[in-house]
Design a protein around this motif. Structure first.
Motif, PDB file in Angstrom:
ATOM      1  N   ALA A  54       0.839  -1.209   0.000  1.00  0.00           N
ATOM      2  CA  ALA A  54       0.000   0.000   0.000  1.00  0.00           C
ATOM      3  C   ALA A  54       0.871   1.254   0.000  1.00  0.00           C
ATOM      4  O   ALA A  54       0.576   2.220  -0.708  1.00  0.00           O
ATOM      5  CB  ALA A  54      -0.927  -0.012   1.222  1.00  0.00           C
ATOM      6  N   GLU A  55       1.952   1.239   0.751  1.00  0.00           N
ATOM      7  CA  GLU A  55       2.832   2.400   0.788  1.00  0.00           C
ATOM      8  C   GLU A  55       3.555   2.588  -0.543  1.00  0.00           C
ATOM      9  O   GLU A  55       3.751   3.722  -0.986  1.00  0.00           O
ATOM     10  CB  GLU A  55       3.833   2.261   1.939  1.00  0.00           C
ATOM     11  N   LYS A  56       3.916   1.482  -1.185  1.00  0.00           N
ATOM     12  CA  LYS A  56       4.534   1.592  -2.511  1.00  0.00           C
ATOM     13  C   LYS A  56       3.557   2.212  -3.501  1.00  0.00           C
ATOM     14  O   LYS A  56       3.937   3.054  -4.329  1.00  0.00           O
ATOM     15  CB  LYS A  56       4.973   0.220  -3.011  1.00  0.00           C
ATOM     16  N   MET A  57       2.283   1.789  -3.432  1.00  0.00           N
ATOM     17  CA  MET A  57       1.286   2.353  -4.341  1.00  0.00           C
ATOM     18  C   MET A  57       1.109   3.847  -4.083  1.00  0.00           C
ATOM     19  O   MET A  57       1.007   4.639  -5.020  1.00  0.00           O
ATOM     20  CB  MET A  57      -0.061   1.614  -4.177  1.00  0.00           C
ATOM     21  N   GLN A  58       1.081   4.237  -2.802  1.00  0.00           N
ATOM     22  CA  GLN A  58       0.944   5.648  -2.455  1.00  0.00           C
ATOM     23  C   GLN A  58       2.145   6.431  -2.983  1.00  0.00           C
ATOM     24  O   GLN A  58       1.991   7.535  -3.514  1.00  0.00           O
ATOM     25  CB  GLN A  58       0.815   5.802  -0.933  1.00  0.00           C
ATOM     26  N   LEU A  59       3.323   5.874  -2.848  1.00  0.00           N
ATOM     27  CA  LEU A  59       4.532   6.532  -3.336  1.00  0.00           C
ATOM     28  C   LEU A  59       4.463   6.718  -4.853  1.00  0.00           C
ATOM     29  O   LEU A  59       4.806   7.778  -5.370  1.00  0.00           O
ATOM     30  CB  LEU A  59       5.761   5.696  -2.955  1.00  0.00           C
TER      31      LEU A  59
ATOM     32  N   ALA B 222       9.043  12.663  -0.268  1.00  0.00           N
ATOM     33  CA  ALA B 222      10.148  12.401   0.665  1.00  0.00           C
ATOM     34  C   ALA B 222       9.617  11.797   1.966  1.00  0.00           C
ATOM     35  O   ALA B 222      10.213  10.858   2.506  1.00  0.00           O
ATOM     36  CB  ALA B 222      10.922  13.695   0.958  1.00  0.00           C
ATOM     37  N   ARG B 223       8.476  12.324   2.455  1.00  0.00           N
ATOM     38  CA  ARG B 223       7.873  11.750   3.664  1.00  0.00           C
ATOM     39  C   ARG B 223       7.457  10.311   3.422  1.00  0.00           C
ATOM     40  O   ARG B 223       7.669   9.440   4.267  1.00  0.00           O
ATOM     41  CB  ARG B 223       6.674  12.582   4.116  1.00  0.00           C
ATOM     42  N   ALA B 224       6.862  10.047   2.266  1.00  0.00           N
ATOM     43  CA  ALA B 224       6.410   8.686   1.957  1.00  0.00           C
ATOM     44  C   ALA B 224       7.602   7.733   1.890  1.00  0.00           C
ATOM     45  O   ALA B 224       7.517   6.603   2.373  1.00  0.00           O
ATOM     46  CB  ALA B 224       5.632   8.663   0.651  1.00  0.00           C
ATOM     47  N   ILE B 225       8.705   8.186   1.318  1.00  0.00           N
ATOM     48  CA  ILE B 225       9.909   7.346   1.254  1.00  0.00           C
ATOM     49  C   ILE B 225      10.411   7.061   2.670  1.00  0.00           C
ATOM     50  O   ILE B 225      10.733   5.922   3.007  1.00  0.00           O
ATOM     51  CB  ILE B 225      11.000   8.024   0.396  1.00  0.00           C
ATOM     52  N   ALA B 226      10.451   8.101   3.506  1.00  0.00           N
ATOM     53  CA  ALA B 226      10.916   7.919   4.888  1.00  0.00           C
ATOM     54  C   ALA B 226       9.984   6.973   5.640  1.00  0.00           C
ATOM     55  O   ALA B 226      10.445   6.106   6.389  1.00  0.00           O
ATOM     56  CB  ALA B 226      11.001   9.271   5.600  1.00  0.00           C
ATOM     57  N   GLU B 227       8.680   7.127   5.446  1.00  0.00           N
ATOM     58  CA  GLU B 227       7.724   6.241   6.114  1.00  0.00           C
ATOM     59  C   GLU B 227       7.869   4.812   5.624  1.00  0.00           C
ATOM     60  O   GLU B 227       7.784   3.866   6.415  1.00  0.00           O
ATOM     61  CB  GLU B 227       6.293   6.740   5.877  1.00  0.00           C
ATOM     62  N   ALA B 228       8.111   4.634   4.336  1.00  0.00           N
ATOM     63  CA  ALA B 228       8.293   3.279   3.802  1.00  0.00           C
ATOM     64  C   ALA B 228       9.557   2.652   4.385  1.00  0.00           C
ATOM     65  O   ALA B 228       9.547   1.474   4.755  1.00  0.00           O
ATOM     66  CB  ALA B 228       8.362   3.320   2.273  1.00  0.00           C
ATOM     67  N   LYS B 229      10.625   3.440   4.492  1.00  0.00           N
ATOM     68  CA  LYS B 229      11.852   2.913   5.082  1.00  0.00           C
ATOM     69  C   LYS B 229      11.641   2.556   6.542  1.00  0.00           C
ATOM     70  O   LYS B 229      12.126   1.521   7.023  1.00  0.00           O
ATOM     71  CB  LYS B 229      12.995   3.929   4.933  1.00  0.00           C
ATOM     72  N   ALA B 230      10.920   3.402   7.266  1.00  0.00           N
ATOM     73  CA  ALA B 230      10.629   3.116   8.674  1.00  0.00           C
ATOM     74  C   ALA B 230       9.773   1.855   8.789  1.00  0.00           C
ATOM     75  O   ALA B 230       9.996   1.021   9.667  1.00  0.00           O
ATOM     76  CB  ALA B 230       9.921   4.309   9.326  1.00  0.00           C
ATOM     77  N   ALA B 231       8.805   1.699   7.898  1.00  0.00           N
ATOM     78  CA  ALA B 231       7.959   0.505   7.921  1.00  0.00           C
ATOM     79  C   ALA B 231       8.781  -0.735   7.621  1.00  0.00           C
ATOM     80  O   ALA B 231       8.589  -1.785   8.246  1.00  0.00           O
ATOM     81  CB  ALA B 231       6.819   0.645   6.908  1.00  0.00           C
TER      82      ALA B 231
END
Length: 154
Positions: A34-39, A115-124
């Motif tokens: 889901a985060e990849k799709m959002q990104l 950038a936030r989405a990338i950081a959130e994906a990395k954190a996830a």
């Protein structure tokens, strides 16, 4: 018979722990997808905004060139008409500049969101790795505990 029941209970507990681990892994994978799709959506929006900005800049340049030629062809117009036209052009230019600044701000917001989405994906991903490691460690401890119990029981 009691030993068999205990072994069966341990097996059921191990199977339940394995099912929980698989469920957690599946949930983590679903969240990551889901985060990849959002990104990807954010990237597409940023590209769209960038293209719109480029088109606006090109249109603005073409319009300014056209207006410059018109002004040269109409130099004989009375001073009052020329003054009025220049005032209108200034207002239009300021409005276009405001629109261009707004588009730039939207582009910056899209970049920040990406950038936030990338950081959130990395954190996830980091959380998922930590959860998977913790689940694996818990399963290993349970297995070791079961082995110790099996060795200590006659």
């Amino acid at each position: 018979e009691q030993e068999e029941e205990e072994q069966a209970a341990r097996r059921r507990e191990a199977e339940r722990a394995e099912e929980e681990r698989k469920t957690r892994e599946r949930q983590i994978k679903e969240r990551l997808e889901a985060e990849k799709m959002q990104l990807e959506k954010l990237r597409e929006e940023r590209e769209k905004l960038e293209l719109e900005r480029q088109l606006r800049e090109r249109d603005l340049a073409e319009r300014e060139e056209r207006e410059r030629r018109e002004r040269e062809a109409q130099r004989d117009i009375l001073e009052r008409e020329r003054y009025q036209r220049e005032r209108d052009e200034r207002e239009r230019y300021e409005r276009e500049q405001r629109e261009a600044r707004i588009a730039e701000a939207k582009l910056a917001e899209a970049r920040a969101a990406e950038a936030r989405a990338i950081a959130e994906a990395k954190a996830a991903e980091a959380r998922a790795a930590a959860e998977a490691a913790a689940a694996q460690e818990a399963a290993l401890r349970l297995q070791q505990q079961q082995q110790q119990q099996a060795q200590t029981q006659p």
